[in-house]
Motif scaffolding. Structure first.
Motif, PDB file in Angstrom:
ATOM      1  N   ASP A  99      59.834  68.973  31.582  1.00  0.00           N
ATOM      2  CA  ASP A  99      59.224  68.975  32.913  1.00  0.00           C
ATOM      3  C   ASP A  99      57.961  68.125  32.888  1.00  0.00           C
ATOM      4  O   ASP A  99      57.251  68.062  31.876  1.00  0.00           O
ATOM      5  CB  ASP A  99      58.872  70.401  33.339  1.00  0.00           C
ATOM      6  N   LEU A 100      57.670  67.480  34.013  1.00  0.00           N
ATOM      7  CA  LEU A 100      56.470  66.662  34.121  1.00  0.00           C
ATOM      8  C   LEU A 100      55.626  67.135  35.302  1.00  0.00           C
ATOM      9  O   LEU A 100      56.169  67.470  36.363  1.00  0.00           O
ATOM     10  CB  LEU A 100      56.840  65.186  34.314  1.00  0.00           C
ATOM     11  N   PRO A 101      54.317  67.156  35.145  1.00  0.00           N
ATOM     12  CA  PRO A 101      53.446  67.616  36.228  1.00  0.00           C
ATOM     13  C   PRO A 101      53.386  66.606  37.366  1.00  0.00           C
ATOM     14  O   PRO A 101      53.807  65.444  37.231  1.00  0.00           O
ATOM     15  CB  PRO A 101      52.083  67.753  35.536  1.00  0.00           C
ATOM     16  N   VAL A 102      52.840  67.039  38.470  1.00  0.00           N
ATOM     17  CA  VAL A 102      52.584  66.137  39.594  1.00  0.00           C
ATOM     18  C   VAL A 102      51.515  65.130  39.160  1.00  0.00           C
ATOM     19  O   VAL A 102      50.497  65.516  38.580  1.00  0.00           O
ATOM     20  CB  VAL A 102      52.117  66.927  40.823  1.00  0.00           C
ATOM     21  N   PRO A 103      51.720  63.854  39.375  1.00  0.00           N
ATOM     22  CA  PRO A 103      50.713  62.869  38.952  1.00  0.00           C
ATOM     23  C   PRO A 103      49.414  63.030  39.726  1.00  0.00           C
ATOM     24  O   PRO A 103      49.423  63.366  40.921  1.00  0.00           O
ATOM     25  CB  PRO A 103      51.379  61.526  39.248  1.00  0.00           C
ATOM     26  N   VAL A 104      48.298  62.782  39.043  1.00  0.00           N
ATOM     27  CA  VAL A 104      47.003  62.823  39.726  1.00  0.00           C
ATOM     28  C   VAL A 104      46.752  61.524  40.475  1.00  0.00           C
ATOM     29  O   VAL A 104      45.873  61.453  41.346  1.00  0.00           O
ATOM     30  CB  VAL A 104      45.852  63.095  38.730  1.00  0.00           C
ATOM     31  N   ASP A 105      47.501  60.495  40.138  1.00  0.00           N
ATOM     32  CA  ASP A 105      47.417  59.231  40.852  1.00  0.00           C
ATOM     33  C   ASP A 105      48.742  58.503  40.643  1.00  0.00           C
ATOM     34  O   ASP A 105      49.407  58.675  39.611  1.00  0.00           O
ATOM     35  CB  ASP A 105      46.255  58.375  40.346  1.00  0.00           C
ATOM     36  N   ALA A 106      49.126  57.728  41.634  1.00  0.00           N
ATOM     37  CA  ALA A 106      50.369  56.953  41.538  1.00  0.00           C
ATOM     38  C   ALA A 106      50.241  55.721  42.417  1.00  0.00           C
ATOM     39  O   ALA A 106      49.595  55.759  43.467  1.00  0.00           O
ATOM     40  CB  ALA A 106      51.568  57.798  41.971  1.00  0.00           C
ATOM     41  N   THR A 107      50.841  54.637  41.960  1.00  0.00           N
ATOM     42  CA  THR A 107      50.838  53.402  42.738  1.00  0.00           C
ATOM     43  C   THR A 107      52.242  52.806  42.734  1.00  0.00           C
ATOM     44  O   THR A 107      53.022  53.020  41.796  1.00  0.00           O
ATOM     45  CB  THR A 107      49.862  52.352  42.173  1.00  0.00           C
ATOM     46  N   VAL A 108      52.556  52.059  43.778  1.00  0.00           N
ATOM     47  CA  VAL A 108      53.822  51.332  43.875  1.00  0.00           C
ATOM     48  C   VAL A 108      53.491  49.895  44.244  1.00  0.00           C
ATOM     49  O   VAL A 108      52.798  49.642  45.238  1.00  0.00           O
ATOM     50  CB  VAL A 108      54.756  51.947  44.933  1.00  0.00           C
ATOM     51  N   ARG A 109      53.959  48.965  43.456  1.00  0.00           N
ATOM     52  CA  ARG A 109      53.798  47.550  43.771  1.00  0.00           C
ATOM     53  C   ARG A 109      55.183  46.927  43.868  1.00  0.00           C
ATOM     54  O   ARG A 109      55.948  46.940  42.900  1.00  0.00           O
ATOM     55  CB  ARG A 109      52.985  46.832  42.691  1.00  0.00           C
ATOM     56  N   ARG A 110      55.501  46.401  45.041  1.00  0.00           N
ATOM     57  CA  ARG A 110      56.808  45.799  45.276  1.00  0.00           C
ATOM     58  C   ARG A 110      56.714  44.284  45.094  1.00  0.00           C
ATOM     59  O   ARG A 110      55.787  43.650  45.596  1.00  0.00           O
ATOM     60  CB  ARG A 110      57.296  46.136  46.682  1.00  0.00           C
ATOM     61  N   TRP A 111      57.692  43.742  44.408  1.00  0.00           N
ATOM     62  CA  TRP A 111      57.778  42.300  44.197  1.00  0.00           C
ATOM     63  C   TRP A 111      59.140  41.831  44.692  1.00  0.00           C
ATOM     64  O   TRP A 111      60.135  41.879  43.979  1.00  0.00           O
ATOM     65  CB  TRP A 111      57.593  41.953  42.722  1.00  0.00           C
ATOM     66  N   GLY A 112      59.174  41.421  45.949  1.00  0.00           N
ATOM     67  CA  GLY A 112      60.418  40.947  46.546  1.00  0.00           C
ATOM     68  C   GLY A 112      60.742  39.547  46.082  1.00  0.00           C
ATOM     69  O   GLY A 112      59.898  38.652  46.111  1.00  0.00           O
ATOM     70  N   GLY A 113      61.992  39.345  45.669  1.00  0.00           N
ATOM     71  CA  GLY A 113      62.425  38.025  45.218  1.00  0.00           C
ATOM     72  C   GLY A 113      61.568  37.459  44.115  1.00  0.00           C
ATOM     73  O   GLY A 113      61.149  36.304  44.159  1.00  0.00           O
ATOM     74  N   ALA A 114      61.295  38.275  43.103  1.00  0.00           N
ATOM     75  CA  ALA A 114      60.301  37.892  42.098  1.00  0.00           C
ATOM     76  C   ALA A 114      60.880  37.239  40.862  1.00  0.00           C
ATOM     77  O   ALA A 114      60.212  36.402  40.240  1.00  0.00           O
ATOM     78  CB  ALA A 114      59.504  39.133  41.676  1.00  0.00           C
ATOM     79  N   LEU A 115      62.096  37.601  40.473  1.00  0.00           N
ATOM     80  CA  LEU A 115      62.606  37.215  39.158  1.00  0.00           C
ATOM     81  C   LEU A 115      63.826  36.317  39.288  1.00  0.00           C
ATOM     82  O   LEU A 115      64.878  36.729  39.793  1.00  0.00           O
ATOM     83  CB  LEU A 115      62.953  38.464  38.347  1.00  0.00           C
ATOM     84  N   PRO A 116      63.728  35.052  38.831  1.00  0.00           N
ATOM     85  CA  PRO A 116      64.851  34.116  38.955  1.00  0.00           C
ATOM     86  C   PRO A 116      66.070  34.586  38.173  1.00  0.00           C
ATOM     87  O   PRO A 116      65.956  35.138  37.083  1.00  0.00           O
ATOM     88  CB  PRO A 116      64.290  32.814  38.364  1.00  0.00           C
ATOM     89  N   GLN A 117      67.245  34.321  38.749  1.00  0.00           N
ATOM     90  CA  GLN A 117      68.518  34.644  38.100  1.00  0.00           C
ATOM     91  C   GLN A 117      69.190  33.327  37.736  1.00  0.00           C
ATOM     92  O   GLN A 117      69.877  32.701  38.542  1.00  0.00           O
ATOM     93  CB  GLN A 117      69.385  35.473  39.037  1.00  0.00           C
TER      94      GLN A 117
END
Length: 458
Positions: free
Chosen positions: A391-409
């Protein structure tokens, strides 16, 4: 006084501007970036008061391009702690086998419980013909079997590109292995030869665990964070920064170029003697369409994967003694790579907190990225608990960074398409630079930028 416009303010565009300034101190340089700040995918973030990377976290030090650049700029390089990484397989965290090139083993007997390889078939002559390119998955499946690809090579490549081994060009993603495969008749021999040259591509946005420890550091970062490299390049380049402005048109004139920049309601024109195009493939193709439809067609086929980086600060948790782990796609999790930030980078530790960064989003299966930030945080926390078996506790802080179309295929044949695009632009005062052309990772972008600057100067 020549006027060069650099379009794109990521690491490639910034390095190109800096190299121009070095070689021609009197050159007038304008750098145009659509985002409100320079740096591209080198961005700083904060998690529980600790400065952490919101984009690419490290670079390959066996390719000296970035370390040399940092030394020129008076910046120090910091290496990760010597802790191993793992693969999440069947409810266990298994050590990543040593002696592999981005998962491709030189000795299949050392794979342990990670995968069982098939015996290599006999071959007469080299594995690849001169100039031939295939997907990584095609070559490794033919030589070692599918289990090695699915359980080891695929997650390792997915950690760098967010793509799949069966769709990624061998010549672009593993150039040293492709070169060795053109002279060796076994994959094991080709990997051994390639390992003597390079450890593979640098980690990027999707990367998590990294490689197993080795006698010499494989990866590094900049003391003070990757954003310190951005700031140093901005200062040293001495360019006129035009931020928050899209480039809407690129037109040839009798003496150089005319650029149309800014909002459609109030466009601005800018005259230039030469241009360095350091933006992703699709905007590059749009700008090249009038200049050279042939080059635009070659460049525009490159596709990209999108990812989200979810960072959690978890109180009172002791993580396994790992730098992180990779999750193969067949395991069924949205999370594909996890970094234990404070264990991989001890200088980023926070008292009584475990700092974790997870990468979510695979090429062709990015529906999970449509979730709101809060749902992504909950999903990563839930999956991390299952993967760790606790089990993991509720985070005291969290962030989300989205990178759309970031990695070439990079599909097979990518390098040939880039060659044809550059041939179509030959003779014009215009150069292409960046990950859309010469490979993912910060060292590849730095080298690409240097070549583009030299081309313009000549």
């Amino acid at each position: 006084m020549a006027h060069v416009v650099v379009i794109g303010g990521g690491i490639a565009g910034l390095t190109a501007a800096y190299r121009l300034r070095q070689r021609d101190p009197g050159c007038r340089i304008t750098l145009i970036e659509q985002a409100p700040e320079p740096g591209g995918k080198l961005r700083a973030g904060s998690l529980a008061g600790v400065r952490v990377e919101a984009g690419a976290e490290a670079f390959l030090v066996r390719d000296p391009a970035v370390a040399d650049l940092a030394a020129e700029l008076g910046l120090a390089v910091v290496h990760p702690a010597r802790v191993p990484a793992a693969l999440a397989l069947g409810g266990r965290l298994l050590p990543i086998p040593a002696g592999t090139l981005v998962g491709v083993p030189a000795d299949t007997s050392a794979l342990g419980d990670v995968a069982t390889a098939t015996p290599e078939p006999a071959t007469t002559g080299p594995l690849l013909a001169a100039g031939q390119d295939v997907s990584v998955g095609e070559l490794v499946r033919a030589r070692y079997g599918s289990e090695v690809v699915d359980r080891l090579v695929d997650p390792m490549l997915g950690g760098v590109y967010a793509g799949r081994a069966d769709g990624l060009s061998l010549a672009t993603t593993l150039p040293t292995l492709a070169a060795a495969a053109r002279t060796h008749d076994t994959l094991a021999g080709a990997v051994r030869a390639a390992l003597g040259t390079s450890a593979g591509p640098a980690t990027g946005l999707a990367a998590g665990a990294g490689a197993a420890p080795s006698p010499k550091p494989i990866f590094g970062t900049i003391e003070g964070g990757m954003s310190a490299l951005v700031s140093a390049l901005v200062d040293a380049a001495g360019a006129d920064l035009r931020l928050g402005l899209p480039v809407r048109g690129l037109h040839r004139t009798a003496s150089g170029w005319r650029l149309v920049i800014g909002a459609t309601r109030s466009p601005e024109t800018l005259e230039a003697d030469a241009v360095i195009l350091a933006v992703p493939a699709r905007p590059a193709a749009r700008l090249l369409h009038e200049v050279s439809p042939e080059a635009a067609a070659e460049v525009g086929v490159l596709d990209y994967a999108s990812v989200a980086l979810v960072a959690l600060a978890l109180p009172g948790v002791v993580m396994p003694e790992l730098s992180g782990f990779l999750v193969p796609a067949p395991e069924g999790f949205a999370t594909k790579a996890v970094t234990f930030i404070d264990q991989k980078w001890p200088h980023l530790a926070a008292p009584d907190l475990a700092l974790v960064r997870a990468s979510v989003g695979r090429y062709g299966d990015e529906r999970v990225l449509q979730r709101p930030d809060g749902d992504l945080v909950s999903l990563v926390r839930t999956e991390l608990a299952v993967l760790l078996g606790r089990d993991l506790p509720v985070p005291v802080d969290a962030t989300v960074r989205r990178w759309g179309g970031a990695l070439p295929q990079y599909a097979p044949g990518h390098l040939d398409r880039v060659r044809r695009a550059r041939e179509a632009l030959a003779g014009l005062p215009l150069a292409l630079a960046g990950a859309a052309y010469d490979g993912v990772g910060i060292p590849a972008c730095v080298r690409s930028a240097g070549r583009a600057a030299e081309q313009i100067l000549h």
